[in-house]
Design a protein around this motif. Structure first.
Motif, PDB file in Angstrom:
ATOM      1  N   ASP A   3      -5.317   5.473  -5.476  1.00  0.00           N
ATOM      2  CA  ASP A   3      -6.534   4.739  -5.807  1.00  0.00           C
ATOM      3  C   ASP A   3      -7.057   4.038  -4.554  1.00  0.00           C
ATOM      4  OD1 ASP A   3      -8.542   3.191  -6.839  1.00  0.00           O
ATOM      5  OD2 ASP A   3      -7.306   2.211  -8.381  1.00  0.00           O
ATOM      6  N   ARG A  16      -8.128  -0.531  -0.799  1.00  0.00           N
ATOM      7  CA  ARG A  16      -9.004  -1.222   0.159  1.00  0.00           C
ATOM      8  C   ARG A  16      -9.157  -2.691  -0.216  1.00  0.00           C
ATOM      9  NH1 ARG A  16     -11.675   3.696   0.770  1.00  0.00           N
ATOM     10  NH2 ARG A  16     -13.095   3.371  -0.990  1.00  0.00           N
ATOM     11  N   ASN A  17      -9.336  -2.934  -1.523  1.00  0.00           N
ATOM     12  CA  ASN A  17      -9.497  -4.324  -1.960  1.00  0.00           C
ATOM     13  C   ASN A  17      -8.199  -5.116  -1.812  1.00  0.00           C
ATOM     14  OD1 ASN A  17     -12.237  -4.361  -2.627  1.00  0.00           O
ATOM     15  ND2 ASN A  17     -11.800  -3.185  -4.483  1.00  0.00           N
ATOM     16  N   VAL A  18      -7.100  -4.410  -2.025  1.00  0.00           N
ATOM     17  CA  VAL A  18      -5.811  -5.101  -1.858  1.00  0.00           C
ATOM     18  C   VAL A  18      -5.612  -5.493  -0.400  1.00  0.00           C
ATOM     19  CG1 VAL A  18      -3.313  -4.753  -1.881  1.00  0.00           C
ATOM     20  CG2 VAL A  18      -4.685  -4.079  -3.850  1.00  0.00           C
ATOM     21  N   ALA A  40     -13.715  -6.555  -7.011  1.00  0.00           N
ATOM     22  CA  ALA A  40     -14.788  -5.619  -6.680  1.00  0.00           C
ATOM     23  C   ALA A  40     -14.503  -4.230  -7.225  1.00  0.00           C
ATOM     24  CB  ALA A  40     -14.955  -5.541  -5.161  1.00  0.00           C
ATOM     25  N   SER A  41     -13.199  -3.867  -7.315  1.00  0.00           N
ATOM     26  CA  SER A  41     -12.884  -2.495  -7.706  1.00  0.00           C
ATOM     27  C   SER A  41     -12.244  -2.421  -9.092  1.00  0.00           C
ATOM     28  CB  SER A  41     -11.953  -1.870  -6.662  1.00  0.00           C
ATOM     29  OG  SER A  41     -10.832  -2.701  -6.496  1.00  0.00           O
ATOM     30  N   PRO A 100     -10.429 -10.176  -3.862  1.00  0.00           N
ATOM     31  CA  PRO A 100     -11.033  -8.919  -3.422  1.00  0.00           C
ATOM     32  C   PRO A 100     -10.945  -7.803  -4.459  1.00  0.00           C
ATOM     33  CG  PRO A 100      -9.138  -9.526  -2.067  1.00  0.00           C
ATOM     34  CD  PRO A 100      -9.445 -10.675  -2.924  1.00  0.00           C
ATOM     35  N   GLU A 101      -9.814  -7.773  -5.211  1.00  0.00           N
ATOM     36  CA  GLU A 101      -9.656  -6.665  -6.149  1.00  0.00           C
ATOM     37  C   GLU A 101     -10.713  -6.689  -7.266  1.00  0.00           C
ATOM     38  OE1 GLU A 101      -7.340  -8.966  -5.542  1.00  0.00           O
ATOM     39  OE2 GLU A 101      -6.548  -9.843  -7.390  1.00  0.00           O
ATOM     40  N   ILE A 141      -7.755  -6.264   1.686  1.00  0.00           N
ATOM     41  CA  ILE A 141      -8.588  -7.424   2.041  1.00  0.00           C
ATOM     42  C   ILE A 141      -7.835  -8.730   1.822  1.00  0.00           C
ATOM     43  CG2 ILE A 141     -10.680  -8.696   1.397  1.00  0.00           C
ATOM     44  CD1 ILE A 141     -11.940  -5.953   0.741  1.00  0.00           C
ATOM     45  N   SER A 142      -6.971  -8.725   0.783  1.00  0.00           N
ATOM     46  CA  SER A 142      -6.250  -9.971   0.476  1.00  0.00           C
ATOM     47  C   SER A 142      -5.325 -10.392   1.602  1.00  0.00           C
ATOM     48  CB  SER A 142      -5.436  -9.791  -0.810  1.00  0.00           C
ATOM     49  OG  SER A 142      -4.313  -8.974  -0.543  1.00  0.00           O
ATOM     50  N   GLU A 191      -6.287  -1.747 -15.248  1.00  0.00           N
ATOM     51  CA  GLU A 191      -6.240  -1.629 -13.792  1.00  0.00           C
ATOM     52  C   GLU A 191      -5.084  -0.759 -13.297  1.00  0.00           C
ATOM     53  OE1 GLU A 191      -8.911  -2.653 -13.016  1.00  0.00           O
ATOM     54  OE2 GLU A 191      -9.239  -4.061 -14.667  1.00  0.00           O
ATOM     55  N   ALA A 207      -9.845   2.950  -3.528  1.00  0.00           N
ATOM     56  CA  ALA A 207     -10.724   1.786  -3.623  1.00  0.00           C
ATOM     57  C   ALA A 207      -9.919   0.535  -3.895  1.00  0.00           C
ATOM     58  CB  ALA A 207     -11.740   2.011  -4.749  1.00  0.00           C
ATOM     59  N   SER A 208      -8.949   0.633  -4.812  1.00  0.00           N
ATOM     60  CA  SER A 208      -8.085  -0.508  -5.096  1.00  0.00           C
ATOM     61  C   SER A 208      -7.318  -0.906  -3.856  1.00  0.00           C
ATOM     62  CB  SER A 208      -7.084  -0.153  -6.196  1.00  0.00           C
ATOM     63  OG  SER A 208      -7.754  -0.023  -7.413  1.00  0.00           O
TER      64      SER A 208
END
Lengths: 313, 506
Positions: B125, B130-132, A183-184, A180-181, B134-135, A108, B127-128
């Motif tokens: 990154d 964006r997901n981070v 997903a990516s 959430p992570e 969200i947290s 990651e 996409a990462s």
């Protein structure tokens, strides 16, 4: 570097230099007490960061308390976030070290999807990668907290879902309760699709730890878990098998700034290495259970562990 | 008095001091309140900056568009200054310091452990990132920061409230002290006024009134003088002055009375003397007339029988004649002093003519020559009195000679506001040292055996001239003759043009 650089305080360089010289003296003279006392006196704390779940809180407390016991000044900054953000904070200078999972670090953070099978090889690779950027890894733990996907036993029996690839058998859209992570991440939706060809997966993003309740409530079909999670100890959940090795071994090693390492001398390394050596899977799972199932404070659990299993005992 | 002044000063000083202290504390409270307000505003701005950072990086993470970061970049530049300002505005109170330290850590962590790593991650990154996002770690951190800011604000508001309360109390206290002090000052001032009225104004007024009474003539006025201070001195001085005034006035009155008494005595004795002279003259006249008449009868009827005895009768007649002359002169003298002359405009020439007529016998006997020099003026005089003076002087002039023919000149001369009339002779003259005495009655410088007369003529002349307001004198030397002068006022109508003002009426 495209990111915002962190300027170290001006005084820090001098403190560092002084500490280094004293540390070198300590090496030569064999005076083990010199370094901690200087650390204390100079007041530049070691900033330990953690990710945002129970095991990380425990590791942070264990590191912090063990180092404090050795006379180091420590600032614990827990709950920073997922690896992505924590590692970025480390690179940016917001923290000096944090406990990281070697597999996650590779997949990651470094973006290595073709990972060595052997733990030791993975560790060496990760260490090599970190050292290119001015960081390094201390000794990794015996325990491995791998990623996993769990389902309820009923689901496993009824739908005959026993391995990750079996998720494709579930009708319609499969919902996974996960942070959430997930997903990516490669060790997430990406890998599931790529390695196991599972599609139509949907993430129900939630905080780590909440996915068990979501699973129990039927809100999600499956849950992304860690193999050392305390709640797995009771046997209430079925962990799907990973025959193609999507989820790599995840032993923990502290990622630390080489500069901080130099500044603080060998005692820092010795202390953390000794601690890490004692963190077996059973120990970790027990401590996680203490916090997650018995609602104890991570700090208390860590303190108890450090007390009852003193070094050399 | 000194004690009272000191008390007033101390009271005023205390009041002022308390006022200054309360005003200072009020100002301190106001300043602290201002700082707190500033801190609240700064905190609010700081909060705004952090929200801008969070929103900016979220927008950036979601869109990957750098322009979303612009407000966040500006806020990232601003927030350290705002934090420093907030630090400067926080008081030294421990709770505030603790909360501020916590706030600073939280904000630094938010920036160093969230915002900046996230921005970097978003670039590396997306996409990462964006997901981070969200947290929601950032929101959680901001919530923690908001909590710390709220706590700081609460503490600050407490400070403001406390300060406002303290300032209110200070104000109330200040107003209380102000009003109390003012009241105190008024009371003290009233007390002082009463005291002054009682102890200063009243005594002074008493002295003033007493002075008025004194000036009005009441010399027995005195004021109380028991006090030992300056007012006592004033009263004593006044009393002393009044004492002296009273004594002086008494002495003056006594002397005046004495003087009046002696004056009256003098007047009375003068009058008695004159009356005596007058009465005596009359009383003596009668027996003398009788003696002279009997001598006449004796001579006429018994001339044969008397024989040589007739010489004796002549002697008696001569003696009685002399006595009668003497008595007449005495009478004249006393009358001349007693009677006020009735003044009128009299031509001196006419008067001189009358006098010379009455002396015609004597002048002829002596073989004298009498001349009038120039024109004689019109004077203001009693014609009869003036006639007698001229006759007297001319009579003397022809009488006192040493065998030569007497030469008499009469003239007049203007001297200032007076007319001087003079009678000059070529007679025996006299020693000027004795010239003054000749105007005294019965004083005779020359031997009685040589010159007839009673020695009263010049005394009468002097009385008459002086009763006219003029004076009479003589310029003389032995063997050089004499010039008798006397002054008279000019008659109004003739001299008005030349006479100085005020001369009229003399």
């Amino acid at each position: 570097m495209r990111g915002r650089p962190f300027a170290a305080p001006a005084g820090r360089a001098l403190v560092t230099l002084a500490a280094l010289m004293l540390a070198l003296n300590g090496c030569g003279g064999g005076d083990p007490q010199a370094t901690p006392s200087v650390q204390e006196a100079r007041g530049e704390p070691i900033r330990i960061g953690t990710k945002n779940f129970t095991e990380q809180y425990l590791l942070g407390e264990l590191y912090a308390q063990a180092l404090r016991a050795e006379g180091f000044r420590v600032e614990l900054k827990r709950d920073i976030g997922s690896s992505e953000i924590v590692h970025q904070a480390l690179v940016g200078g917001g923290i000096d070290l944090y406990p990281e999972y070697v597999g996650v670090l590779l997949s990651e953070v470094a973006g290595v999807t073709e990972r060595p099978d052997e733990d030791e090889a993975a560790y060496q690779l990760a260490k090599e990668l970190e050292e290119r950027n001015g960081f390094t890894l201390l000794a990794q733990t015996p325990f491995s907290d791998q990623n996993a996907v769990a389902v309820l036993p009923a689901t496993a029996q009824r739908e005959d879902v026993l391995a990750l690839g079996d998720l494709a058998r579930l009708r319609g859209e499969v919902t996974i309760g996960a942070p959430p992570e997930f997903a990516s991440r490669f060790e997430g939706l990406e890998g599931l699709e790529e390695v196991y060809g599972v599609e139509d997966l949907r993430i129900d993003a939630m905080g780590i730890g909440l996915q068990y309740d979501a699973l129990d409530d039927g809100q999600v079909d499956a849950a992304a878990v860690f193999t050392t999670d305390g709640r797995l100890a009771e046997g209430d959940y079925v962990i799907l098998e990973d025959p193609r090795g999507l989820f790599a071994s995840q032993r923990v090693a502290p990622v630390i700034s080489q500069k901080v390492l130099r500044d603080n001398g060998p005692r820092l390394v010795e202390t953390l290495d000794a601690l890490n050596a004692r963190l077996t899977t059973s120990v970790m799972r027990e401590m996680n259970a203490e916090v997650d199932l018995r609602d104890r404070e991570a700090a208390d659990v860590a303190a108890e562990f450090l007390r009852t299993r003193a070094p050399g005992g | 008095m000194l004690l009272l002044s000191a008390t007033v000063a101390v009271l005023l000083g205390t009041t002022l001091g308390l006022l200054i202290v309360t005003v200072a504390s009020q100002r301190g409270a106001a300043r602290e309140a201002f700082r707190s307000q500033e801190a609240l505003i700064t905190a609010s701005r700081l909060q705004g900056s952090l929200v801008r950072i969070e929103n900016g990086l979220r927008g950036f993470v979601a869109s990957r568009r750098e322009r979303f970061l612009e407000p966040a970049e500006g806020a990232l530049d601003r927030y350290p200054r705002q934090l420093r300002r907030l630090d400067g505005l926080a008081s030294g109170e421990p709770r505030q310091r603790r909360t501020l330290a916590d706030l600073e850590t939280r904000i630094e962590d938010y920036v160093a452990l969230w915002a900046l790593p996230l921005i970097t991650l978003a670039r590396d990154d997306p996409a990462s990132a964006r997901n981070v996002v969200i947290s929601n770690e950032g929101r959680v951190r901001l919530a923690g920061i908001d909590g710390a800011l709220d706590e700081l604000a609460t503490l600050k508001r407490e400070v403001v409230r406390d300060n406002a309360r303290r300032a209110d109390r200070a104000s109330t206290l200040a107003i209380g002290f102000g009003v109390g002090g003012l009241g105190l000052v008024l009371v003290v001032a009233a007390g002082v006024a009463v005291y002054l009225g009682r102890s200063v104004v009243r005594p002074v007024r008493e002295v003033a009134r007493a002075t008025g009474r004194l000036a009005g003539g009441d010399l027995s006025t005195r004021v109380p003088a028991q006090r030992e201070d300056e007012l006592g001195d004033l009263a004593r001085s006044f009393n002393e002055m009044a004492d002296r005034l009273q004594v002086n006035r008494a002495e003056l009155a006594a002397r005046t009375e004495q003087l009046e008494h002696s004056n009256a005595e003098l007047t009375r004795s003068n009058r008695e003397l004159e009356q005596f002279a007058s009465v005596t003259s009359h009383d003596l006249q009668a027996p003398l007339v009788t003696v002279a008449m009997y001598a006449e009868l004796l001579e006429r009827r018994h001339a044969k029988e008397l024989g040589e005895g007739l010489e004796l009768v002549d002697g008696i007649r001569g003696a009685t004649g002399q006595a009668r002359t003497l008595i007449r002169d005495l009478l004249d003298y006393s009358r001349a002093g007693r009677e006020q002359p009735s003044l009128e405009a009299v031509p001196a020439g006419t008067v001189v003519e009358h006098a010379l007529e009455s002396l015609a016998g004597a002048i002829e006997t002596a073989g004298a020559r009498v001349e009038i020099e120039g024109t004689l003026p019109v004077v203001l005089a009693d014609a009869a009195g003036l006639t007698r003076v001229v006759a007297n002087l001319v009579g003397n002039a022809v009488k006192f000679v040493d065998g030569r023919a007497p030469e008499v000149t009469i003239g007049a001369q203007r001297e200032g506001s007076w007319w001087r009339l003079w009678v000059r002779d070529n007679g025996i003259g006299m020693d000027p040292a004795h010239a003054g005495r000749i105007f005294e009655p019965f004083q005779r410088l020359n031997g009685e055996e040589h010159y007839a007369g009673t020695g009263i003529g010049l005394a009468v002349c002097e009385r008459i001239v002086e009763s006219h307001g003029g004076r009479i004198w003589v310029d003389t030397a032995p063997g050089r003759g004499s010039t008798f002068s006397f002054t008279l006022a000019p008659a109004i109508q003739h001299t008005a043009a030349r006479a100085p003002a005020g001369v009229a009426g003399r």
